[in-house]
Design a protein around this motif. Sequence first.
Motif, short mmCIF file in Angstrom:
data_model
loop_
_atom_site.label_atom_id
_atom_site.label_comp_id
_atom_site.label_asym_id
_atom_site.label_seq_id
_atom_site.Cartn_x
_atom_site.Cartn_y
_atom_site.Cartn_z
N GLU A 1 0.83 -1.20 0.00
CA GLU A 1 0.00 0.00 0.00
C GLU A 1 0.87 1.26 0.00
N VAL A 2 1.89 1.29 0.85
CA VAL A 2 2.79 2.45 0.89
C VAL A 2 3.47 2.63 -0.46
N TYR A 3 3.92 1.54 -1.05
CA TYR A 3 4.59 1.60 -2.35
C TYR A 3 3.64 2.10 -3.44
N ASP A 4 2.44 1.55 -3.49
CA ASP A 4 1.47 1.93 -4.53
C ASP A 4 1.10 3.41 -4.41
N ILE A 5 0.89 3.89 -3.18
CA ILE A 5 0.58 5.31 -2.98
C ILE A 5 1.75 6.16 -3.46
N GLY A 6 2.97 5.75 -3.11
CA GLY A 6 4.15 6.50 -3.51
C GLY A 6 4.35 6.55 -5.01
N GLN A 7 3.91 5.52 -5.72
CA GLN A 7 4.08 5.47 -7.17
C GLN A 7 3.14 6.41 -7.92
N ARG A 8 2.05 6.80 -7.28
CA ARG A 8 1.07 7.63 -7.99
C ARG A 8 0.65 8.85 -7.16
N LEU A 9 1.60 9.41 -6.43
CA LEU A 9 1.29 10.58 -5.61
C LEU A 9 0.77 11.73 -6.45
N THR A 10 -0.34 12.31 -6.04
CA THR A 10 -0.88 13.50 -6.70
C THR A 10 -0.18 14.74 -6.16
N ASP A 11 -0.37 15.85 -6.85
CA ASP A 11 0.20 17.11 -6.36
C ASP A 11 -0.37 17.46 -4.99
N GLU A 12 -1.64 17.18 -4.78
CA GLU A 12 -2.25 17.47 -3.49
C GLU A 12 -1.64 16.62 -2.37
N GLN A 13 -1.41 15.35 -2.67
CA GLN A 13 -0.80 14.47 -1.67
C GLN A 13 0.63 14.90 -1.36
N LYS A 14 1.37 15.33 -2.37
CA LYS A 14 2.73 15.83 -2.14
C LYS A 14 2.69 17.10 -1.29
N ALA B 1 14.65 -0.04 -6.79
CA ALA B 1 15.04 1.35 -7.03
C ALA B 1 14.18 2.35 -6.25
N TRP B 2 13.17 1.86 -5.52
CA TRP B 2 12.19 2.77 -4.91
C TRP B 2 12.79 3.55 -3.74
N LEU B 3 12.42 4.83 -3.65
CA LEU B 3 12.75 5.66 -2.50
C LEU B 3 11.50 6.36 -2.00
N SER B 4 11.42 6.56 -0.70
CA SER B 4 10.28 7.26 -0.13
C SER B 4 10.28 8.72 -0.61
N TYR B 5 9.09 9.31 -0.72
CA TYR B 5 8.99 10.70 -1.19
C TYR B 5 9.70 11.65 -0.23
N LEU B 6 9.49 11.45 1.07
CA LEU B 6 10.23 12.22 2.06
C LEU B 6 11.43 11.41 2.52
N PRO B 7 12.52 12.04 2.89
CA PRO B 7 13.67 11.28 3.40
C PRO B 7 13.30 10.49 4.66
N THR B 8 13.67 9.23 4.69
CA THR B 8 13.36 8.39 5.85
C THR B 8 14.33 8.72 6.97
N PRO B 9 13.83 9.07 8.15
CA PRO B 9 14.73 9.43 9.26
C PRO B 9 15.45 8.22 9.84
N PRO B 10 16.57 8.44 10.54
CA PRO B 10 17.43 7.33 10.97
C PRO B 10 17.06 6.70 12.31
N TYR B 11 15.90 6.07 12.35
CA TYR B 11 15.50 5.29 13.53
C TYR B 11 14.34 4.39 13.13
N PRO B 12 14.02 3.38 13.96
CA PRO B 12 13.02 2.39 13.57
C PRO B 12 11.63 2.98 13.31
N GLU B 13 10.78 2.17 12.69
CA GLU B 13 9.51 2.64 12.14
C GLU B 13 8.39 2.79 13.17
N TYR B 14 8.25 1.87 14.10
CA TYR B 14 7.05 1.77 14.94
C TYR B 14 7.37 2.15 16.38
N THR B 15 6.74 3.21 16.91
CA THR B 15 5.60 3.97 16.42
C THR B 15 6.07 5.25 15.70
#
Length: 449
Positions: free
Chosen positions: A251-264, A345-359
Amino acid sequence: MYLPKTQRKSSAKLLQAVLLLSLFYGCHKPDLPVLPRDESATVVYDWYKFIAMVQRPANPQPVVIQNIRNFGFIGVGLYEAVRPGSIGAESLSSRLYQMPAMPQADTWNQQYLWSESANAALASMFKSFLVLTDANKASIDSMENANYNRFSASTPDEVLMRSQGFGREIAAAIYNWSLSDGFNLSSVGYVPPPVTPGSWVPTPPAYANPVGPFLSDSRPFLEYSLTAMAPPLPFPFSEDTSSLFYKANKEVYDIGQRLTDEQKATANWWADAGGAGVGVPSPHHALSIITWVQENQQANLWKAAEVYAKTGIAFKDGPINTFRSKYHYNLIRPVTYVRRLIDTAWLSYLPTPPYPEYTSGLVGFYAPYIQVLIRSYGDIPVTDNAYEWRGLPARQFTSLSALLDEAALSRIYGGLHYRFTQEISIRFGKVLGNEIAAIRLAVPDYTHP
């Protein structure tokens, strides 16, 4: 005018009582406090807006989590600086974990202008807690002096000097207390747990070392936050394409692949990124929301100070509880999982910060203070004008809850978090917000039902 005999006797007794009271108070000082006037919170709002302007162009920008922590102490200090002016209000030293007794004001015998106490305390705390240039400090001194001179038009100098001295005493006491809180963002000495397929590892493109593994050892404001932990993951890590964990990443990948201008635009709005003079250094986005709400609700000085204190408690304890959970669960970030199993080759739209994901770091910071605002003023409509200074239109929300939901969603658009992480982080943060909101700081008024 003729009065019946009974009324004449009653009037005579009343006159006699008045004369006796006048004689008594003419010879004795009443054992009553000097009552405060209902002061405006304008000086506080002006200071929070001013310090945001000071920090926006800073280069380098303030360290995010440290700046958030500092404003937590500043909010508590503001409350202590004006608290004696609110009849029956209690010091947070009786409510917060290991907080020492604060300096006392002589409200039984002396007058104070609490706006000046707030003015002096905030100016002192900004200079003590924040990384500032000499020019920044000079501008703070100018702001403080301008407020003092404005107050002097209607307040005797001796009252202003007494109020100023008290505010500075509080500021010094708060700063000295802060020095022993064990705050530490460094990873020096940190030994990561054994790596498993579901473990967090440094992420592209910078592959930076972890930040904040020892943050949970910092002394919190609430005893609750000594051990608070997010609930376990709702489903286990898996690389199976039919698993819920794989689907969360897809889901995160699919959203990232088709981000709209509004979502950005939404992701960017809540990222507060872009460097000096472009973004809003944390926690000033949050503080702009808090200030807008309080101005909109026409809070007086004491109500405003209480809310800045309680949201300040959220600022400090929210990240502590969040980072305890992050390094306990040590969960893999979407960018690592996706590049390993879906798209190399995928990268997150925003830079991923340097610590674990949850929470979620953003939600762990926002949810508690938003809940404090809701408990203080209701789930009211809100305008977020944090980027008005850049000419960007304000964002309108039907409720504070809706604002929080969008902030959480922005991190999914940014590719940083799974949806389940954001949903659980909201619930986890609200628990802390309710703990803070439950702190009683005033004696109940039993004269009203």
